[in-house]
Write a protein that holds these residues in place. Structure first.
Motif, PDB file in Angstrom:
ATOM      1  N   GLU A 270      -8.937   4.199   2.970  1.00  0.00           N
ATOM      2  CA  GLU A 270     -10.385   4.143   2.747  1.00  0.00           C
ATOM      3  C   GLU A 270     -10.920   5.497   2.243  1.00  0.00           C
ATOM      4  N   HIS A 271     -10.297   6.581   2.690  1.00  0.00           N
ATOM      5  CA  HIS A 271     -10.819   7.904   2.371  1.00  0.00           C
ATOM      6  C   HIS A 271     -10.031   8.663   1.311  1.00  0.00           C
ATOM      7  N   HIS A 272      -8.823   8.202   1.012  1.00  0.00           N
ATOM      8  CA  HIS A 272      -7.955   8.959   0.100  1.00  0.00           C
ATOM      9  C   HIS A 272      -7.175   8.002  -0.773  1.00  0.00           C
ATOM     10  N   ASP A 273      -6.621   8.547  -1.860  1.00  0.00           N
ATOM     11  CA  ASP A 273      -5.635   7.796  -2.626  1.00  0.00           C
ATOM     12  C   ASP A 273      -4.343   7.832  -1.800  1.00  0.00           C
ATOM     13  N   ALA A 274      -3.943   6.663  -1.309  1.00  0.00           N
ATOM     14  CA  ALA A 274      -2.805   6.615  -0.374  1.00  0.00           C
ATOM     15  C   ALA A 274      -1.471   6.946  -1.044  1.00  0.00           C
ATOM     16  N   ASN A 275      -1.482   7.056  -2.378  1.00  0.00           N
ATOM     17  CA  ASN A 275      -0.221   7.355  -3.077  1.00  0.00           C
ATOM     18  C   ASN A 275      -0.209   8.754  -3.674  1.00  0.00           C
ATOM     19  N   ALA A 276      -1.183   9.573  -3.284  1.00  0.00           N
ATOM     20  CA  ALA A 276      -1.250  10.935  -3.823  1.00  0.00           C
ATOM     21  C   ALA A 276      -1.033  11.939  -2.695  1.00  0.00           C
ATOM     22  N   VAL A 277      -0.250  12.937  -2.988  1.00  0.00           N
ATOM     23  CA  VAL A 277       0.071  13.965  -1.992  1.00  0.00           C
ATOM     24  C   VAL A 277      -0.228  15.336  -2.598  1.00  0.00           C
TER      25      VAL A 277
ATOM     26  N   PHE B 222       3.748   9.590   5.727  1.00  0.00           N
ATOM     27  CA  PHE B 222       2.837   9.381   4.597  1.00  0.00           C
ATOM     28  C   PHE B 222       2.042   8.090   4.803  1.00  0.00           C
ATOM     29  N   PHE B 223       2.687   7.073   5.337  1.00  0.00           N
ATOM     30  CA  PHE B 223       1.978   5.815   5.590  1.00  0.00           C
ATOM     31  C   PHE B 223       0.900   6.026   6.659  1.00  0.00           C
TER      32      PHE B 223
ATOM     33  N   LEU C 191       9.131   6.679  -3.303  1.00  0.00           N
ATOM     34  CA  LEU C 191       7.944   6.171  -2.594  1.00  0.00           C
ATOM     35  C   LEU C 191       6.753   5.988  -3.535  1.00  0.00           C
ATOM     36  N   ASP C 192       6.965   6.208  -4.837  1.00  0.00           N
ATOM     37  CA  ASP C 192       5.890   6.090  -5.837  1.00  0.00           C
ATOM     38  C   ASP C 192       4.714   7.003  -5.502  1.00  0.00           C
ATOM     39  N   LEU C 193       5.029   8.174  -4.989  1.00  0.00           N
ATOM     40  CA  LEU C 193       3.964   9.138  -4.677  1.00  0.00           C
ATOM     41  C   LEU C 193       3.749  10.039  -5.883  1.00  0.00           C
TER      42      LEU C 193
END
Ligand code: SAM
Ligand code: DTB
Ligand code: SF4
Length: 341
Positions: free
Chosen positions: A35-42, A279-280, A310-312
């Motif tokens: 909800e708060h972040h792009d879950a695939n970006a680090v 990460f999850f 992990l497609d990050l």
């Protein structure tokens, strides 16, 4: 819409989150994360020790404390040019933030003048800057801010009630005062702690509850897993269950939804599967490169492969909207391969 952040978490509430069934905890944390972040970006930072070892403090986990026989050789503050060389390599390797650590209890005023020159130079490369230099007073914090320092890292490390068992040469309140000075100067804070120090779950609750009830949540929350170094008092401490570490990440994410949660020290000892769970659960920042300050970090090849599997993707620099950030790439020059790390 700006997220609604809570600053009134109670220990009971935090303990109840920790106690959720693992799958429920992760599902909740992931939902808040997405909800708060792009879950695939680090977000990717590179760390450099600009002044190593010889520290007068007694932090029981730290290989840089002079009093422990850890084999870390004390070195003087690096020159501006030497730091710049490493920062250029880090940028070429895909880092968006360059974090500089110094093994000081507190810098002297003349040290701050020197570090300010280093910060100005690194900032000039277009990197975000972060420093961790020990305790600061207000004047020192202002000088660093004026030099272009974006973030100051100063960890609470553990719960207030466990602090004395880990560090005897300063008080919890000293840490809070430095954080106030950093905020007062208008810098962002990077503040988290270490788990695996032999603390109880209740004390992990205490650490996270203290972080989440600061007047402002730290923009960056590093969660370190103790890297056990021979010669330090904590060498040989019972290892934390990896799932308890993942729970710690998940609870940090739930308490501080808008913050970046950094999967910090200890990654080298973690399996890829454990990192994937982190990460999850809401971790979205790492140190990239083969060295932390004095201890190891995963090989860049291993991290590149993990991101691929992990497609990050590496996060773009926050303060430069519109800039296309380089993917994690090979260091430009093989001679810098180690320093890019
Ligand atoms: N001297 C400064 C200070 O203590 O604030 C800055 C450097 S200090 C090495 C920064 C942080 O690194 C510590 O607060 C601690 O959280 C973390 N750290 C140090 N040794 C560690 C270890 N062996 N394992 C995990 N984290 C560690
Ligand atoms: C933080 O929380 N972890 C980093 C950074 N802030 C400065 C330091 C980790 C140090 C691990 C031990 C070492 O390499 O000396
Ligand atoms: Fe010194 Fe920082 Fe290490 Fe403590 S954590 S011994 S203050 S370098």
């Amino acid at each position: 819409m700006a997220p609604t952040l809570r600053h009134d978490w109670t220990r009971e509430e935090v303990a109840a989150l920790f106690a959720l069934p693992f799958n429920d905890l992760l599902a909740r944390a992931h939902a808040v994360h997405a909800e708060h972040h792009d879950a695939n970006a680090v977000q990717v930072s590179t760390l450099l020790s600009i002044k190593t070892g010889g520290c007068p403090e007694d932090c029981a986990y730290c290989p840089q404390a002079q009093r422990y026989q850890t084999g870390v050789k004390a070195e003087k503050l690096m020159s501006v040019e030497a730091v710049l060389q490493r920062a250029r390599a880090a940028k070429a390797a895909g880092a968006s933030r360059f974090c500089m650590g110094a093994a000081w209890r507190a810098p002297k005023d003349r040290d701050v003048v020197k570090v300010a020159k280093i910060i100005e130079a690194v900032k000039g490369l277009g990197l975000e800057t972060c420093a961790t230099l020990g305790m600061l007073n207000e004047d020192q914090a202002n000088q660093l801010k004026d030099a272009g320092l974006d973030y100051y890292n100063h960890n609470l490390d553990t719960a207030p009630e466990y602090y004395d068992a880990i560090i005897g040469t300063r008080q919890y309140q000293d840490r809070l005062d430095t954080l106030d000075a950093v905020r007062g100067a208008g810098m962002k804070t990077c503040c988290g702690g270490i788990v695996g120090l032999g603390e109880t779950r209740e004390q992990r609750v205490g650490l996270l509850q203290t972080l989440a009830t600061l007047a402002e949540h730290p923009e960056s929350v590093p969660i370190n897993q103790l890297v056990q170094v021979a010669g330090t008092p904590l060498h040989g401490t019972d290892k934390l269950d990896p799932f308890e570490f993942v729970r710690t990440i998940a609870v940090a994410r739930l308490l501080m939804p808008a913050s970046m949660v950094r999967l910090s020290a200890g990654r080298e000892q973690m399996s890829d599967e454990m990192q994937a769970l982190c990460f999850f659960a809401g971790a979205n920042s790492i140190f990239y490169g083969e060295k932390l300050l004095t201890t190891g970090n995963p090989d860049v090849e291993r991290d590149r492969a993990l991101f691929d599997r992990l497609d990050l993707k590496p996060m773009r620099v926050e303060h430069e909207p519109g800039t296309v950030h380089a993917d994690i790439v090979e260091p430009a020059c093989p001679a810098h391969a180690e320093s890019a790390a």
